[in-house]
Structure formats: structure tokens, C-alpha cells
Design an enzyme around this catalytic site. Structure first.
Site, PDB file in Angstrom:
ATOM      1  N   CYS A  32      37.802  38.367  13.315  1.00  0.00           N
ATOM      2  CA  CYS A  32      37.191  37.944  14.582  1.00  0.00           C
ATOM      3  C   CYS A  32      37.812  36.635  15.067  1.00  0.00           C
ATOM      4  O   CYS A  32      37.780  35.633  14.355  1.00  0.00           O
ATOM      5  CB  CYS A  32      35.682  37.770  14.411  1.00  0.00           C
ATOM      6  SG  CYS A  32      34.857  37.273  15.949  1.00  0.00           S
ATOM      7  N   LYS A  71      39.077  43.443   6.929  1.00  0.00           N
ATOM      8  CA  LYS A  71      39.855  43.571   8.162  1.00  0.00           C
ATOM      9  C   LYS A  71      40.437  42.197   8.478  1.00  0.00           C
ATOM     10  O   LYS A  71      39.712  41.204   8.492  1.00  0.00           O
ATOM     11  CB  LYS A  71      38.989  44.056   9.331  1.00  0.00           C
ATOM     12  CG  LYS A  71      39.808  44.239  10.611  1.00  0.00           C
ATOM     13  CD  LYS A  71      38.981  44.721  11.775  1.00  0.00           C
ATOM     14  CE  LYS A  71      39.879  44.874  13.010  1.00  0.00           C
ATOM     15  NZ  LYS A  71      39.129  45.234  14.214  1.00  0.00           N
ATOM     16  N   HIS A  99      44.886  44.181  11.982  1.00  0.00           N
ATOM     17  CA  HIS A  99      45.028  44.070  13.436  1.00  0.00           C
ATOM     18  C   HIS A  99      46.320  43.297  13.680  1.00  0.00           C
ATOM     19  O   HIS A  99      46.447  42.144  13.258  1.00  0.00           O
ATOM     20  CB  HIS A  99      43.828  43.319  14.030  1.00  0.00           C
ATOM     21  CG  HIS A  99      43.831  43.301  15.524  1.00  0.00           C
ATOM     22  ND1 HIS A  99      42.678  43.185  16.263  1.00  0.00           N
ATOM     23  CD2 HIS A  99      44.824  43.396  16.441  1.00  0.00           C
ATOM     24  CE1 HIS A  99      42.960  43.189  17.548  1.00  0.00           C
ATOM     25  NE2 HIS A  99      44.269  43.317  17.676  1.00  0.00           N
ATOM     26  N   GLY A 133      45.366  48.007  17.019  1.00  0.00           N
ATOM     27  CA  GLY A 133      46.131  47.332  18.073  1.00  0.00           C
ATOM     28  C   GLY A 133      47.059  48.281  18.801  1.00  0.00           C
ATOM     29  O   GLY A 133      47.756  49.086  18.175  1.00  0.00           O
ATOM     30  N   ASN A 134      47.044  48.219  20.139  1.00  0.00           N
ATOM     31  CA  ASN A 134      47.895  49.042  21.021  1.00  0.00           C
ATOM     32  C   ASN A 134      47.474  50.505  21.075  1.00  0.00           C
ATOM     33  O   ASN A 134      48.277  51.361  21.428  1.00  0.00           O
ATOM     34  CB  ASN A 134      49.373  48.998  20.592  1.00  0.00           C
ATOM     35  CG  ASN A 134      49.941  47.600  20.562  1.00  0.00           C
ATOM     36  OD1 ASN A 134      49.355  46.670  21.113  1.00  0.00           O
ATOM     37  ND2 ASN A 134      51.075  47.428  19.916  1.00  0.00           N
ATOM     38  N   ALA A 156      39.541  49.768  19.429  1.00  0.00           N
ATOM     39  CA  ALA A 156      38.364  49.062  19.944  1.00  0.00           C
ATOM     40  C   ALA A 156      38.226  49.314  21.446  1.00  0.00           C
ATOM     41  O   ALA A 156      37.502  50.201  21.876  1.00  0.00           O
ATOM     42  CB  ALA A 156      38.468  47.573  19.647  1.00  0.00           C
TER      43      ALA A 156
END
Length: 408
Positions: A32, A71, A99, A133-134, A156
Site C-alpha cells: 500500500c 504482497k 506489484h 500491474g498493467n 485492481a
């Protein structure tokens, strides 16, 4: 999977023990990047504290009956990211989600996630690795697995804008909303959560129907949200009926706005043509930038501040006029002005409880209450054993008389 943010091994494990019977694994969120994570000292802001992370994971492995997973976000350097992942694996992490962005890459500065970092981690560890990601569509999932060799993929924002992403479909936005609202009716949750999901799901459509955006923001009941979805459906169907043959989506979208599709976040700078100024480079005016405007010009204020300005025309949003708050010695939040420990209430409460101390400034009286408790227990013993108490008083009196006789 139950995910926790934490910075204390004992607290983390005690919380995880409460959840372990209701999930298949416990995940430690070390990714985060939000300001709340910085203030609370958790998430991606622990990625330099390897000793602490090792202790948290080691203790979790020792005490929990389910696997511990993590994560993370990457470092700018691939080598450091690989060593970070290997450290977590050695400590006992049994699945790692990477990530491919640094903790600084967020909001309008998010940019493109590095699959190269993810691929390097995948090759360097023996535990399963997931990529993040992406991911905006199913084709991205397939390409990510092919390029990085990961065991799985997470999404996400892409999934929030199109909940059918992993099915490879692009359904109508109101159909997804209807399905989601049926779930909410069966399993109720705060209305703010529902609104947040629908703002993502309807992102492109609400750019067209601004009035519905206002209605969604103001509605107070789930039934009201169902009505907004019904109105959105009617307007889109009317637009579809009036659509001209060969007409293409506007604003460069791959599909028409009523179809679930990804939202590509703009970069930190964009080219725009405004007021006749062709090709002028302008910075994207994000939420924080709007909040930092020094004048009261309503055209430069966020909608929320414009509403406040209407209620109070004399209100100023000049940041230089805001009161400066002293920070808590422990976490950086504003401290209590009269706190004896120079802390915010949360940190003060923990310390006062640990040390059995008082803080009148925060209304915390652990020491006083403890002393009152001892006094009450003493009085209860007197009530329950009056004869013993009287005998003890006589003994004390006799001792005093004998002492006086000896002194004389």
C-alpha cells in the site's frame, strides 16, 4: 485469503489468529503506497525494514495453522527487488504477489508497471509468484503470464471498471450494476462502498451524464441507487436507439461508454487545446493540486470546496492560513495539545495502558483507576473479614504501646 496491514509482530499474529479459521491463508500487505499507510507506518513504507518483516513472517509461520503470503511493490533497482523477495521467501512467505510499481508510482504518477522486475523475482525464488500491474483486459493477463512466467495475475482498477475482465467479456455497465446490486441486497454493506464501486464501473458513462453523477453522490438509500441505475439504463438505451450507422466511440475509447472497459489514467502531463492555445502543455490538476489553491476562485476549487464556499462565502482555502499542528512523537499524526506524552490519542492510549499512567489531556486515567481498584479490593477484604481486621488493628495498637514503653 485475509489481508492485514501491520508493523508489530505480536499484534499482527494475534489478529491473524482470529481470522485463520475462516480463510485459506493470511496475507501481509507490504504494497500500500497511500498517505494513510505512511502515517500509520505500514504497507510499502516498511519495505526498507527487513529485520522487522522477517520477525513478523517468522512469528506468523510459528503460530498460524494457515500459510502466510505477502504482497510487495518493487524498488527502482531490480537487484534490490530480487534480494527483497528472497529475504521474504527465506523468512517463510509461501506465495508472493509483486506489484511492478514503486511506492512513489501512484495516482497521476502511476505510469507503467515493470514486468521486467516481476520476471526477475519469478526466476529468483522457488515459491509461487503472482503479478500485478498493467492488467486492463484478458489479453493483458495472457501476455503477462507469457512474458514473466508467473503462476497467476491480479488486477485492481481494471477489474473494478470491468468485473468480467477475467472472463474476457465486455458487458453493458447497467447489467454489471444490476448483478452487483443484487449481491449487495443479499449481503448488505455501507452505502459508501456501493457508491465507490459504481463510480468505477460507470466511469465513462458518468462523463456523459453528469446529472447522474450528482444523483449517485447524493442518494441516501440502496433503493435510490437502484433507481439511478434504472435511469442510466434508459438513457443509454435511448442513445443506442438513436445511434447513426458507422458511428464510432468518442474520446478515443475502444468501446462506447455504456460498455465495461478500462480507464487509462492520464500521465502527469498532457497536451490539450484550450481557449485557442494549441499544443499548450499543462500539468494535470489532480485532487491535491485543487486543494492547494491559494485564492478563492471557485473555478479552480474542487466541487466539494465549491459547495462549502456557497454555504460560507467568507471561507478561505488558503493553506497558509491553516493552523499548524505539532506531530505525535510516535506516528506523525497531530498530537494532543495537552498530552503528557506528546502523542496523538491512539499512541497515548497504548503507552498509558502499557505504563499504567494518566494523561488528563486525553482523558485517560489508567493509573487513577488502578489505584481506585486496589482501594476497593482492600475495602472488600475488610467487609468480608471484619474480625480479622479488628484483630489486626488491636495488634497494631499493642505494638505502638510497647514501642512507647521501650522508648521511655
Amino acid at each position: 485469503l485475509s489481508q492485514f496491514c501491520a508493523n508489530d509482530p505480536e499484534v499482527f499474529v494475534q489478529a491473524a489468529l482470529l481470522a485463520q479459521d475462516y480463510c485459506d491463508a493470511i496475507d501481509l500487505n507490504l504494497g500500500c503506497p497511500q498517505m494513510i499507510a505512511k502515517r500509520g507506518h505500514y504497507g510499502a513504507f516498511l519495505q526498507e525494514e527487513w529485520d522487522l518483516l522477517q520477525r513478523m513472517i517468522l512469528l506468523a509461520n510459528e503460530k498460524l495453522s494457515v500459510p502466510i503470503t505477502c504482497k510487495i511493490r518493487v524498488f527502482p533497482e531490480i537487484d534490490k527487488t530480487v534480494k527483497y523477495a528472497q529475504m521474504l521467501e527465506k523468512a517463510g512467505c509461501q506465495l508472493l504477489t509483486v506489484h511492478g510499481r514503486t511506492k512513489e508510482q501512484k495516482g497521476p504518477l502511476a505510469g507503467v508497471a515493470s514486468w521486467e522486475h516481476i520476471q526477475a523475482v519469478r526466476k529468483a525464488v522457488s515459491i509461487p509468484v503472482f503479478a500485478n500491474g498493467n492488467i486492463q483486459c484478458l489479453r493483458d493477463v495472457e501476455e503477462c503470464i507469457r512474458k514473466t512466467g508467473v503462476h497467476g495475475v491480479m488486477s485492481a482498477e481494471g477489474n473494478l471498471h470491468n468485473p468480467a475482465l477475467f472472463e474476457g467479456r465486455n458487458p453493458l455497465v447497467w447489467e454489471m450494476a444490476e448483478e452487483y446490486l443484487e449481491i449487495v441486497q443479499k449481503y448488505p454493506c455501507p452505502l459508501s462502498y456501493v457508491r465507490a464501486h459504481l463510480f468505477k464501473l460507470w466511469h465513462h458513462t458518468l462523463q456523459v451524464y453528469q446529472q447522474l453523477r450528482e444523483e449517485l453522490a447524493k442518494v441516501k438509500t440502496l433503493e435510490g441507487i437502484v433507481d439511478v441505475n434504472r435511469e442510466l439504463k434508459l438513457r443509454c438505451q435511448e442513445e443506442i436507439a438513436n445511434q447513426k450507422e458507422g458511428e464510432k466511440p468518442k474520446e478515443g475509447l475502444p468501446f462506447f461508454h455504456w460498455i465495461c472497459q478500462p480507464y487509462i489514467r492520464p500521465g502527469p502531463k498532457v497536451r490539450c487545446k484550450e481557449n485557442g492555445a494549441s499544443g499548450t502543455e499543462r500539468g494535470v490538476r489532480g485532487k491535491r493540486a485543487l486543494e492547494e489553491e491559494e485564492d478563492g476562485n471557485s473555478e479552480l476549487l474542487s466541487k466539494n470546496k465549491q459547495k462549502k464556499k456557497l454555504r460560507n462565502p467568507n471561507k478561505s482555502f488558503d493553506p497558509s492560513l491553516k493552523p499548524k499542528y505539532a506531530k505525535c512523537d510516535q506516528c506523525g499524526n497531530p498530537k494532543g495539545n495537552k498530552c503528557v506524552f506528546n502523542m496523538c490519542r491512539g499512541c497515548c492510549k497504548k503507552r498509558a495502558f502499557r505504563e499504567t499512567a494518566d494523561c488528563p489531556g486525553h482523558g485517560l486515567l489508567f493509573k487513577t483507576k488502578y489505584e481506585k481498584s486496589l482501594s476497593w479490593q482492600s475495602s472488600q477484604r475488610v467487609i468480608q473479614n471484619p474480625e480479622h481486621s479488628r484483630r489486626r488493628d488491636v495488634d497494631v495498637g499493642e505494638t505502638a504501646v510497647l514501642k512507647e514503653a521501650g522508648d521511655s
